[in-house]
Each structure stands twice: as C-alpha cells, then as structure tokens.
Design an enzyme around this catalytic site. Sequence first.
Site, PDB file in Angstrom:
ATOM      1  N   GLU A 240    -129.362 -26.427 -14.069  1.00  0.00           N
ATOM      2  CA  GLU A 240    -129.384 -27.468 -13.049  1.00  0.00           C
ATOM      3  C   GLU A 240    -128.072 -27.415 -12.294  1.00  0.00           C
ATOM      4  OE1 GLU A 240    -130.192 -32.277 -12.536  1.00  0.00           O
ATOM      5  OE2 GLU A 240    -130.177 -31.351 -14.533  1.00  0.00           O
ATOM      6  N   LEU A 241    -128.112 -27.063 -11.023  1.00  0.00           N
ATOM      7  CA  LEU A 241    -126.920 -26.764 -10.243  1.00  0.00           C
ATOM      8  C   LEU A 241    -125.921 -27.916 -10.265  1.00  0.00           C
ATOM      9  CD1 LEU A 241    -125.550 -24.721  -8.328  1.00  0.00           C
ATOM     10  CD2 LEU A 241    -126.715 -25.902  -6.422  1.00  0.00           C
ATOM     11  N   ASP A 242    -124.658 -27.593 -10.657  1.00  0.00           N
ATOM     12  CA  ASP A 242    -123.532 -28.541 -10.631  1.00  0.00           C
ATOM     13  C   ASP A 242    -123.815 -29.816 -11.416  1.00  0.00           C
ATOM     14  OD1 ASP A 242    -121.889 -26.874  -9.089  1.00  0.00           O
ATOM     15  OD2 ASP A 242    -122.826 -27.555  -7.235  1.00  0.00           O
ATOM     16  N   ALA A 243    -124.640 -29.723 -12.452  1.00  0.00           N
ATOM     17  CA  ALA A 243    -124.981 -30.921 -13.227  1.00  0.00           C
ATOM     18  C   ALA A 243    -124.721 -30.736 -14.715  1.00  0.00           C
ATOM     19  CB  ALA A 243    -126.443 -31.295 -12.994  1.00  0.00           C
TER      20      ALA A 243
END
Length: 297
Positions: A240-243
């Site tokens: 999950e991008l940048d999470a």
Amino acid sequence: MTDAAASPGLRARLLIDCSDRPGIVAAVSGLLARHGGNIVESDQHSTGAADGHFFMRMVVDLDAGPTETPEAAAERLRASFAVEVAGRFGMRWRLTLVQNRPRIAVLASREPHALMEMLWRWQRDELGGADIAFVVSNHPDHRGVVERFGLNYHHVPATRANREEAEDAILALLDGACDVVVLARYMQILTGGFLGRVGLPVINIHHSFLPAFAGAEPYRRASDRGVKIVGATAHYVTEELDAGPIIEQDVVRVDHRSSVPDMVRLGADVERMVLGRAVRWHAEDKVIEHGGKTVVF
C-alpha cells in the site's frame, strides 16, 4: 556510550513481543542469568494489563566458553530461549550480535540530499553500526561522488516500460548482499512482486504532505494553501503506497514569508534528519513492528 559503539564482541540485542501476562520479565532475565548473560540495557512497554501486548528490548553481554565463538555462544542461547521461554509465552523474538554490522543497500534517484546524508553518516559511523554495501540509482548522476566514498555504484535505468526488468536487476544485486534497503528519495514505485521477493525490510522517506498534496509539485500546492509546517515521514514499505508502519517523523514551521524554494530546502533538511534517525534505530534493533504500527525504544 551506545551499545553499538561499545561492542566487546559478545554483546547482543534481544527483541521480544507477545501477549502480555505475568512472569515474562522474570522468565527472560532468569534464563539470561543461567547462561551467564549480563543485562546492560532493558526497555519494555505494554499496551495494557488486560488483553495487552508486551514489547521488550534488551542489550546483553553474553558469556562464552574459552573456545566458543561469539556465534556459537549466541546460537546456544537462542536454542535454550526458544525451548524454555519463547514457546511458553508465544513470543516473536530475535537475538542479534552487535558485532554483526547490518549491510544497507541505498536506492536513489536524482535528488541528492537523502543519499548524501546516508553517505556522510556512514563515513562517520553514525548509522547505528551499519555499513552501506552499495548504491543503486536509476540515473548515472551520482556515480562520481559515491565512488569517492569507496562504494560501488550501480546504474539500473528504470521506466514504466522496463520496470520488471529493472526490478529483476536490482533483486539480483540485493541477493545475499545486504540486510535492509533504504530508499533515499528513489523516485520509482516498487511493485508488490518486488516487495514479495526481496525478503528484506525496506525503509522509505517522503514529505509529510501526503495524502493532501500527493503527486507533482507538492510544495507549490502546499504554499498555495498556506501551510504552516513542512515535515517528513520515514516508514517501512508495504504494497500500500506510502502507508507502511511509521518509524519516525518531524516537522519545521513555515509562514507567509516562506517561498516555495524555502519550503523545498526546509523539506530536504527535515527529510535528511528523519531518514538518518530511522535507519540508525532500525540498525540498532530499536524498532518492533506490530499491527501496522511500530514501537521504537
């Protein structure tokens, strides 16, 4: 003096997490005492007495026989710990020797500030006892400066068209050569396939305008909205991008006098500091992931 700086060769770090219940500390310290271990640092945290989760980090000087190697002493302790303590309490745990310096692969693009911070801290031995193994970039720009530090620089061009080929090349470089990957403003999205195959922690740094100002020119759009702080976040990378779980964050204040270049410069400064702290804490075994978050001792 930190545990990373004061390594007598038989100093180890023990990280534990498990469901909280009475007797954990006594069981751990008792086993260490029976093996001649001397606890020189100890930190612990519980999320609550009822149905809570327990976290602990210890630094221990191990006792080895006259002909026993450090690895043999550590393995002997691991074997006893697994049977006598870890299984009993259902622990996730690891024991690492301080003398075994983690190896870092740095991935970078054109922006130099995060890469240069990593190089400078490595040269001063300020990465928590870790070493930089090599640098990989999708641009050739920083080859000269990296090689002046005595490190190998691998240029692996990466575009949407050749993403799979580029990731295969990076994975081949990483295989068996490092223990953690640091994205020092590496401006390529790593695919789920890459993350599934890499088998290593990956640490990223980015500005803290996400998700409000994701995409191109975040500082200009933030300035247009009159933001009052500029920040940075270092986190473990997930699909999950940048999470992913956050390791460290920080901010600096800006105001109506701050131009977009001012904000970009301040943002680069705080990114450097936050990334350096996150990598050092990871290398010193101070970070435990749990439930999408981290405990940082």
